[in-house]
Write a protein that holds these residues in place. Structure first.
Motif, short mmCIF file in Angstrom:
data_model
loop_
_atom_site.label_atom_id
_atom_site.label_comp_id
_atom_site.label_asym_id
_atom_site.label_seq_id
_atom_site.Cartn_x
_atom_site.Cartn_y
_atom_site.Cartn_z
N PRO A 33 0.48 -1.38 0.22
CA PRO A 33 0.28 0.24 0.02
C PRO A 33 0.71 0.91 0.36
O PRO A 33 0.40 2.34 -0.84
N GLU A 34 1.73 1.37 0.53
CA GLU A 34 3.02 2.69 0.45
C GLU A 34 3.15 2.82 -0.35
O GLU A 34 3.44 4.07 -0.78
N VAL A 35 3.82 1.62 -1.53
CA VAL A 35 4.30 1.42 -2.48
C VAL A 35 3.01 2.99 -3.73
O VAL A 35 3.92 3.42 -4.46
N LEU A 36 2.06 2.15 -3.62
CA LEU A 36 1.26 2.59 -4.26
C LEU A 36 0.69 3.49 -4.00
O LEU A 36 0.59 4.67 -5.43
N GLN A 37 0.88 4.71 -3.30
CA GLN A 37 0.41 5.59 -2.57
C GLN A 37 1.35 6.53 -3.16
O GLN A 37 1.14 7.49 -3.01
N THR A 38 2.68 6.23 -3.11
CA THR A 38 4.34 6.51 -3.59
C THR A 38 3.62 6.95 -5.06
O THR A 38 3.83 8.05 -5.28
N TRP A 39 3.57 5.91 -5.86
CA TRP A 39 3.00 6.26 -7.35
C TRP A 39 1.82 6.96 -7.37
O TRP A 39 2.83 7.78 -8.28
N ALA A 40 1.07 7.38 -6.86
CA ALA A 40 -0.25 7.88 -6.73
C ALA A 40 0.45 9.59 -6.67
O ALA A 40 0.28 9.64 -7.64
N ALA A 79 -6.59 1.29 -5.31
CA ALA A 79 -5.99 2.30 -4.02
C ALA A 79 -5.71 3.38 -4.91
O ALA A 79 -5.51 4.70 -4.45
N PHE A 80 -5.51 3.45 -6.13
CA PHE A 80 -4.99 4.51 -6.88
C PHE A 80 -6.17 6.17 -6.28
O PHE A 80 -6.38 6.60 -6.29
N THR A 81 -7.83 5.48 -6.95
CA THR A 81 -9.14 6.02 -7.07
C THR A 81 -9.38 6.59 -5.26
O THR A 81 -9.21 7.76 -5.44
N LYS A 82 -8.60 6.09 -4.27
CA LYS A 82 -8.42 5.57 -3.32
C LYS A 82 -7.72 7.52 -3.47
O LYS A 82 -7.95 8.43 -2.80
N ASP A 140 10.06 10.87 -0.26
CA ASP A 140 9.95 11.66 -0.60
C ASP A 140 10.76 12.09 -1.39
O ASP A 140 10.14 12.86 -2.67
N ASN A 141 11.75 11.82 -1.47
CA ASN A 141 12.97 12.23 -2.31
C ASN A 141 12.22 11.36 -3.60
O ASN A 141 12.68 11.31 -4.37
N TYR A 142 12.34 10.22 -3.61
CA TYR A 142 11.55 9.19 -4.96
C TYR A 142 10.72 9.41 -5.26
O TYR A 142 10.81 10.11 -7.04
N VAL A 143 10.05 10.72 -4.70
CA VAL A 143 8.81 11.08 -5.83
C VAL A 143 9.33 12.27 -5.91
O VAL A 143 9.59 12.54 -7.35
N ASP A 144 10.49 13.06 -6.05
CA ASP A 144 10.93 14.19 -6.61
C ASP A 144 11.74 13.95 -7.82
O ASP A 144 11.92 14.25 -8.34
#
Length: 602
Positions: free
Chosen positions: A421-428, A458-461, A543-547
Motif C-alpha cells: 500500500p505504501e508503494v502504491l500511495q507513493t506512485w500515486a 488504491a489509486f482512486t483512493k 519524498d526524495n523518491y517522488v522528487d
C-alpha cells in the motif's frame, strides 16, 4: 441425476442400451449395494460391491483414464445417490474433463452429505483455485483447517493470500504450516520467504526467525565428519566448486550464474552443478555444457545428495537458493563440503551456522551495518555482488515513447506482492505531480480481475483516475522485454527492490528510480544503479523518491540520452563484465580456502 442415468450401461454388461438388448428391470427407489461393471481395464464384465467399484474408479483415475473413471463413479451414484465419495470424485473427474460447473455441483452435494470431511474441503479448495475462484478456494481451505489443521491447507491458503498481497495473513498461515509439519523445510522456508516483503520489515526479527530455522535443523541433523585430509593443492591444482540450484533453466537466477560459469578459469577451478528441478530447457542445456560435471539431484534424499557431494570431493559448495522453493538447505546442514557459501537467489541469511560465507557487496550490505543480520560471514566483492547476462536475442532499444505519445509513461514489472500500500500511495503521488502521465503495471497477477480491482481502488483512493493505470499480464521473455518499448521511466518497488527487473529495464534503455531500504533487499537496487553510474536516481526516502521521479519526467532531453546510451553503458559496466566479476569471485573462493587451511594449521 438423469444424465447419469442415460449413461448407465445395460445390466447385462454390454455397455449399451437398445431395443435388441436384454431388458433391465426397473430400479426401485431403495439403494443398491452393488453395480454391474462393464468390461474395462482388461477385466471382464462383472457385478461388484460398491466399495470395490469405488476402488476400481479410483485406480482408473490415478492411471489417467478419466472418462472410464467418471463412468464408474456415475454407476455408483446411480446405485446410491447419497454415496458421498462417489459424488465427490465424480465431481473431480468432471472438472478434469473440462465440465467444471457440473463437477462443482457434485462436490457440493458430497460436502452437504459429509460436512466434516476434511479431505473434501481441502480438495474442493484445490479445484476452485484451479478454476480461478480464489475466494471459494480460501473458504474451503479455512474450513479444512477448522476440522483438522494441516500444513498443506495452511500452505495452499497462504499462497492464495500472498498472491493478493495479503502478506500478514499469508505469513501467519505459512508459520502455522511450518509448526504443523516441523520436518518439512519447504513449509518453514515459505514463512521465512514472506518476511522480507512486509512493508516495514523488522530486520532483527527476520534474522531471529531464520536463526531459529537453522537451530532446529542443525540440532536434528549431525554434520558429516570432516574429510580425512584437506590438502591445499591437488594433483590437478584445481579447487572443486559445487553449485546447488533448481534454477539452471529459464529463470531469473540463470541470468546471474550463467555468465560466471562461462568465465570461470578452468585451469584453476573444476565446476560441478547439482540440479534440483525435474525438467530442463534450452538454458539447462547450456548449463550442462558449461559445467565440468553435471548432477541431477531431483527426488534424491538429502543424505544421498550429501554423500554424492562428499564423493565428488567438493571443496567449496555454493547454495543459489536460500529459502526459495525447492531449496536443499538440509543438504548444507549436513556439511558435506569443508567450505559452504550462500550466494544470489535469496536476499537474507539461511540461518545455518554451517553455512560459512555469504557473497555480497558494500552497497547492498554496508560494512558494519548488516553484518549481524547473517549467520554467515559476509564477503563483499569489490564491484557488485553478481553480474548480469541479458536475453541473447533481446529486442532492440526503440526511441523514447514519450516523444510519440506526448506524455510520460511510468512502469513497473515487479511481483505484485512487492507493491505494498505504501508503494502504491507513493506512485500515486508521482502521477499527481505529473498530471498527464500514465502508469503501466505488468505481472501475471494482473491477469486476474480481482487484483486489477484492488490496485485501481488504491489509486482512486489517492485521487488518480483508473483510466491512467494500464495492465499487462505474463508472456514469453522476448515479448515481456518488448513491453519496455512503452515505458519511459521504471519505478522500483520498496522496501523489497527488484533485481532482474531493474537489469532488464536498464538493458532496454529505461532508467529506474530506486528507493533505499535498511537491508539487502532494500539496497540491492542501489547497488545495481551505482554500478552503471546512475546513483543520482537512488532515493534516500519516499519524498526524495517522488522528487527524483518527477524531475526525471520533466527532463525529456536526459531521458532521450539515457534511452540511446544505457545499453552501451551497461555493457561496459562492472554489472556485465563477467570476466572481471569471475576473477573477483574466484579470489574470494581462494581466500576462503586459504582461511580453512590456516585454521587447520593452528
Amino acid at each position: 441425476m438423469s444424465e447419469v442415468g442415460r449413461n448407465d450401461p445395460c445390466a447385462c454388461g454390454s455397455g449399451r442400451k437398445s431395443k435388441n438388448c436384454c431388458q433391465r428391470p426397473a430400479v426401485p427407489a431403495a439403494k443398491m449395494n452393488s453395480v454391474m461393471l462393464p468390461a474395462i481395464a482388461g477385466a471382464s464384465a462383472r457385478r461388484v460391491a460398491l466399495a470395490e467399484a469405488l476402488h476400481v474408479a479410483a485406480q482408473l483415475q490415478q492411471a489417467g483414464q478419466i472418462p472410464a473413471a467418471k463412468m464408474v463413479f456415475e454407476l455408483i451414484v446411480a446405485a446410491d445417490s447419497d454415496h458421498a465419495d462417489a459424488l465427490f470424485f465424480l465431481g473431480v473427474t468432471c472438472h478434469q474433463l473440462g465440465q467444471s460447473k457440473q463437477g462443482i455441483d457434485f462436490m457440493r452435494r458430497a460436502i452437504a452429505l459429509q460436512p466434516n470431511n476434511r479431505l473434501y474441503h481441502f480438495n474442493f479448495g484445490i479445484i476452485n483455485a484451479e478454476m480461478g475462484d480464489t475466494d471459494a478456494a480460501m473458504l474451503a481451505y479455512q474450513r479444512s483447517n477448522e476440522i483438522q489443521p494441516t500444513a498443506e491447507a495452511c500452505n495452499n491458503c497462504a499462497g492464495l493470500l500472498l498472491n493478493e498481497g495479503r502478506l500478514d495473513e499469508a505469513s501467519e498461515l505459512f508459520r502455522r504450516g511450518g509448526e504443523l509439519n516441523p520436518d518439512d523445510v519447504n513449509q518453514q522456508s515459505n514463512f521465512l520467504y514472506t518476511l522480507s516483503y512486509k512493508p516495514h520489515p523488522n530486520v532483527r526479527e527476520i534474522f531471529n526467525w531464520h536463526k531459529q530455522f537453522g537451530q532446529r535443523h542443525e540440532h536434528a541433523i549431525a554434520p558429516m565428519p570432516p574429510r580425512a585430509r584437506v590438502d591445499g593443492v591437488r594433483a590437478d591444482q584445481r579447487l572443486r566448486i559445487g553449485y546447488v540450484s533448481a534454477d539452471f533453466r529459464q529463470h531469473a537466477v540463470a541470468h546471474f550464474i550463467e555468465p560466471v560459469l562461462a568465465a570461470h578459469d578452468a585451469k584453476r577451478f573444476e565446476i560441478f552443478c547439482y540440479y534440483n528441478y525435474p525438467v530442463g530447457d534450452a538454458v539447462t542445456g547450456r548449463f550442462e555444457k558449461l559445467a565440468h560435471h553435471w548432477r541431477v539431484i531431483t527426488n534424491r534424499s538429502d543424505e544421498d545428495v550429501a554423500n554424492m557431494i562428499r564423493a565428488d570431493g567438493i571443496d567449496i559448495l555454493v547454495d543459489l537458493a536460500g529459502h526459495t522453493p525447492m531449496n536443499r538447505l538440509r543438504v548444507f546442514a549436513r556439511k558435506p563440503a569443508p567450505v559452504q557459501v550462500s550466494w544470489i537467489g535469496y536476499s537474507s541469511t539461511t540461518g545455518l551456522t554451517r553455512m560459512d560465507y555469504r557473497i555480497t557487496d558494500a552497497v547492498s550490505d554496508p560494512i558494519g551495518v548488516t553484518d549481524d543480520l547473517y549467520t554467515e560471514k559476509l564477503v563483499r566483492l569489490s564491484d557488485t555482488f553478481s553480474c548480469f547476462q541479458p536475453l541473447a536475442n533481446s529486442p532492440d532499444v526503440v526511441a523514447l515513447p514519450a516523444k510519440q505519445s506526448g506524455h510520460i509513461t511510468f512502469g513497473s514489472v515487479n511481483n505484485f506482492i512487492k507493491m505494498t500500500p505504501e508503494v502504491l500511495q507513493t506512485w500515486a503521488r508521482i502521477l499527481q505531480r505529473v498530471p498527464t502521465s500514465i502508469l503501466l503495471l505488468k505481472y501475471r497477477s494482473f491477469e486476474a480481475e480481482k487484483i486489477r480491482a484492488l490496485v485501481l481502488a488504491a489509486f482512486t483512493k489517492h485521487g488518480v483516475e483508473a483510466a491512467r493505470i494500464h495492465f499487462l499480464g505474463s508472456d514469453d521473455y522476448h515479448t515481456h522485454l518488448r513491453a519496455y518499448h512503452q515505458v519511459d521511466i521504471a519505478l522500483d518497488t520498496f522496501p523489497h527492490n527488484g533485481d532482474t527487473t531493474t537489469c532488464d529495464a536498464l538493458w532496454m534503455g529505461v532508467p529506474v528510480v530506486v528507493n533505499s531500504g535498511v537491508n539487502h533487499v532494500g539496497l540491492m537496487g542501489a547497488s545495481r544503479m551505482r554500478s552503471v553510474g546512475l546513483g543520482d536516481l537512488v532515493a534516500r526516502d519516499n519524498d526524495n523518491y517522488v522528487d527524483i521521479a518527477c524531475a526525471l519526467a520533466n527532463d525529456v532531453s536526459r531521458l532521450e540520452t539515457l534511452r540511446a546510451t544505457l545499453r552501451q553503458t551497461m555493457t561496459a559496466s562492472p554489472l556485465m563484465d563477467a570476466p572481471r566479476f569471475a576473477r573477483n569471485l574466484e579470489a574470494a573462493y581462494e581466500n576462503m580456502w586459504a582461511n580453512l587451511l590456516s585454521k587447520q594449521a593452528d
